[in-house]
Design a protein around this motif. Structure first.
Motif, PDB file in Angstrom:
ATOM      1  N   VAL A   3      -8.890 -55.265 -12.696  1.00  0.00           N
ATOM      2  CA  VAL A   3     -10.235 -55.836 -12.740  1.00  0.00           C
ATOM      3  C   VAL A   3     -10.235 -57.232 -12.146  1.00  0.00           C
ATOM      4  O   VAL A   3     -11.201 -57.652 -11.511  1.00  0.00           O
ATOM      5  N   ASP A   4      -9.132 -57.981 -12.323  1.00  0.00           N
ATOM      6  CA  ASP A   4      -9.052 -59.331 -11.762  1.00  0.00           C
ATOM      7  C   ASP A   4      -9.193 -59.299 -10.245  1.00  0.00           C
ATOM      8  O   ASP A   4      -9.797 -60.197  -9.651  1.00  0.00           O
ATOM      9  N   ARG A   7     -12.817 -58.747  -9.509  1.00  0.00           N
ATOM     10  CA  ARG A   7     -13.599 -59.953  -9.790  1.00  0.00           C
ATOM     11  C   ARG A   7     -13.380 -60.997  -8.695  1.00  0.00           C
ATOM     12  O   ARG A   7     -14.329 -61.672  -8.259  1.00  0.00           O
ATOM     13  N   ARG A  75     -19.220 -67.571 -16.698  1.00  0.00           N
ATOM     14  CA  ARG A  75     -18.477 -66.351 -16.393  1.00  0.00           C
ATOM     15  C   ARG A  75     -19.141 -65.617 -15.231  1.00  0.00           C
ATOM     16  O   ARG A  75     -20.341 -65.755 -15.001  1.00  0.00           O
ATOM     17  N   VAL A  77     -20.239 -62.112 -14.061  1.00  0.00           N
ATOM     18  CA  VAL A  77     -20.515 -60.753 -14.528  1.00  0.00           C
ATOM     19  C   VAL A  77     -20.658 -59.856 -13.306  1.00  0.00           C
ATOM     20  O   VAL A  77     -21.426 -60.148 -12.385  1.00  0.00           O
ATOM     21  N   GLU A  80     -18.744 -53.850 -12.584  1.00  0.00           N
ATOM     22  CA  GLU A  80     -17.679 -53.149 -13.292  1.00  0.00           C
ATOM     23  C   GLU A  80     -17.581 -53.563 -14.764  1.00  0.00           C
ATOM     24  O   GLU A  80     -16.817 -52.966 -15.527  1.00  0.00           O
ATOM     25  N   ASP A  81     -18.350 -54.567 -15.186  1.00  0.00           N
ATOM     26  CA  ASP A  81     -18.333 -55.034 -16.569  1.00  0.00           C
ATOM     27  C   ASP A  81     -19.325 -54.253 -17.420  1.00  0.00           C
ATOM     28  O   ASP A  81     -20.400 -53.869 -16.941  1.00  0.00           O
ATOM     29  N   PRO A  82     -19.015 -54.047 -18.705  1.00  0.00           N
ATOM     30  CA  PRO A  82     -19.970 -53.389 -19.610  1.00  0.00           C
ATOM     31  C   PRO A  82     -21.281 -54.160 -19.727  1.00  0.00           C
ATOM     32  O   PRO A  82     -22.330 -53.582 -20.019  1.00  0.00           O
ATOM     33  N   GLU A  83     -21.227 -55.476 -19.510  1.00  0.00           N
ATOM     34  CA  GLU A  83     -22.407 -56.324 -19.664  1.00  0.00           C
ATOM     35  C   GLU A  83     -23.397 -56.197 -18.505  1.00  0.00           C
ATOM     36  O   GLU A  83     -24.534 -56.652 -18.593  1.00  0.00           O
ATOM     37  N   TRP A  84     -22.980 -55.605 -17.415  1.00  0.00           N
ATOM     38  CA  TRP A  84     -23.823 -55.554 -16.210  1.00  0.00           C
ATOM     39  C   TRP A  84     -25.160 -54.853 -16.512  1.00  0.00           C
ATOM     40  O   TRP A  84     -25.167 -53.749 -17.069  1.00  0.00           O
ATOM     41  N   ALA A 108     -22.970 -59.783  -7.727  1.00  0.00           N
ATOM     42  CA  ALA A 108     -22.422 -60.288  -8.988  1.00  0.00           C
ATOM     43  C   ALA A 108     -23.413 -61.315  -9.527  1.00  0.00           C
ATOM     44  O   ALA A 108     -24.314 -61.756  -8.809  1.00  0.00           O
ATOM     45  N   GLN A 116     -25.633 -61.695 -23.787  1.00  0.00           N
ATOM     46  CA  GLN A 116     -25.148 -60.578 -22.972  1.00  0.00           C
ATOM     47  C   GLN A 116     -26.323 -60.072 -22.133  1.00  0.00           C
ATOM     48  O   GLN A 116     -27.358 -59.687 -22.678  1.00  0.00           O
TER      49      GLN A 116
END
Length: 376
Positions: A3-4, A7, A75, A77, A80-84, A108, A116
């Motif tokens: 994931v890094d 990102r 941060r 976001v 690929e993040d659950p928060e998207w 992004a 969130q």
């Protein structure tokens, strides 16, 4: 793939391409962000992508941007993040597929604040309007925002002077959720006079942008930013707007994306209400005069506004003939059934049966001389 790495790739792409970057967005969807970043960095991307990225392709500051962001409590976001906020942003993807080139989804989002984003946008309303707002407009925006935030509806706006600032302050006064979407980096206070306001929003809500930290505001970026304000909430309320204004642009974008748009009517003499009146006249926006109006148009399925009602009257439950007989009564002059029948047009037998009913409900009283009205 870590994931890094994803990102880092998206952080790099968010700096080298000026949104909405339609061609780059499509490339990322087709080959993924890491490979897309490599193609851009090596200048081997397809020509449309090259045109969007070549001026900044060598600015590989992703690691520095992410480090700086972390130091600032910011941060990145990514999809690929659950928060998207995938569901709200789907309207942009659909708009792009319909040929709206400005409607490309962001690559992004840089976020300052604990909220969130996906949760915040599940029940959200944008409140936008003129910077040079009138006291009427600012009061209306603040009151709407206060009541919406009090019902756990996220108030979304752009943190500008006038209506935007009033909307954010109204939500904050209710200790409710509010989100500011900026046309610059989330670490850049614009306007500078709203530094404290932006800090308050970031304390419990969120300040978001698709521009990396340090990005300065620019006129064209406000129009690009407006598509996010239009897309992410469930609908848009325009409180005041000039004929040519950013608020009207946001409303038009929301309508083009299939989102509900509402406009507050104002005095016919007010220049700041001309944009709202034009939106209503064109059928782009519905009229809004209260928060229940907003909830009915924008709320979740099954959430309807209570019907608008005026003050109740003692005669509200009467049938049509009883109302006519009651209206024929006088509070001062006693009247007999024959007079009431003639005055009301109700048959005499029916008048005689209705008068005792009116007496039982406290609307009439019988005297030796005839019947009197008891209503006020």
């Amino acid at each position: 793939m870590a994931v890094d790495d994803v990102r880092l790739a998206r952080a790099y792409l968010s700096r080298v391409a000026e949104p909405p970057a339609v061609a780059l967005g499509l490339l990322v969807e087709n080959v993924g962000p890491v490979q897309a970043a490599e193609l851009v960095r090596s200048r081997q991307a397809p020509t449309p992508v090259h045109d969007e990225t070549s001026a900044r392709a060598s600015q590989d500051l992703a690691a520095e941007d992410l480090t700086k962001a972390a130091d600032l409590g910011v941060r990145l976001v990514i999809p690929e993040d659950p928060e998207w906020p995938a569901w709200p942003l789907l309207s942009l993807d659909n708009g792009r597929r319909r040929g709206l080139r400005w409607a490309a989804p962001p690559l992004a989002l840089w976020v300052r604040g604990p909220a969130q984003i996906d949760d915040a946008m599940r029940r959200a309303v944008a409140i936008v309007g003129a910077r040079a707002a009138t006291s009427y407009g600012e009061r209306t925006a603040a009151e709407f925002a206060f009541e919406l935030a009090g019902q756990s509806v996220t108030v979304v706006s752009g943190a500008a002077f006038g209506i935007d600032g009033a909307a954010h302050r109204g939500a904050l006064a209710a200790e409710g959720p509010t989100v500011a979407v900026l046309a610059c980096g989330v670490d850049v206070s614009y306007p500078a006079a709203h530094t404290t306001l932006l800090d308050r929003i970031a304390r419990d809500g969120a300040v978001i942008s698709e521009y990396p930290p340090g990005t300065a505001p620019a006129k064209y970026r406000f129009l690009v930013r407006n598509r996010l304000i239009a897309a992410m909430p469930g609908g848009t309320v325009v409180v005041e707007a000039g004929v040519r204004s950013g608020a009207r642009n946001t409303a038009s974008s929301a309508a083009a994306l299939g989102k509900p748009v509402l406009a507050v009517p104002g005095p016919v003499t007010s220049e700041m209400s001309r944009g709202c009146h034009d939106l209503i006249r064109a059928g782009t926006a519905g009229i809004v005069t209260s928060v229940p109006d907003i909830l009915e148009a924008v709320g979740v399925i099954g959430e309807l506004a209570a019907p608008v009602t005026g003050p109740t009257r003692p005669t509200d439950d009467l049938g049509p003939q009883a109302i006519r007989v009651h209206d024929a009564l006088s509070r001062k002059t006693p009247r007999g059934p024959e007079h009431l029948s003639h005055a009301s047009g109700v048959p005499l037998d029916r008048v005689r049966s209705l008068l005792p009913e009116l007496e039982l409900t406290g609307l009439a009283r019988q005297t030796d001389e005839g019947w009197l009205s008891m209503s006020h």
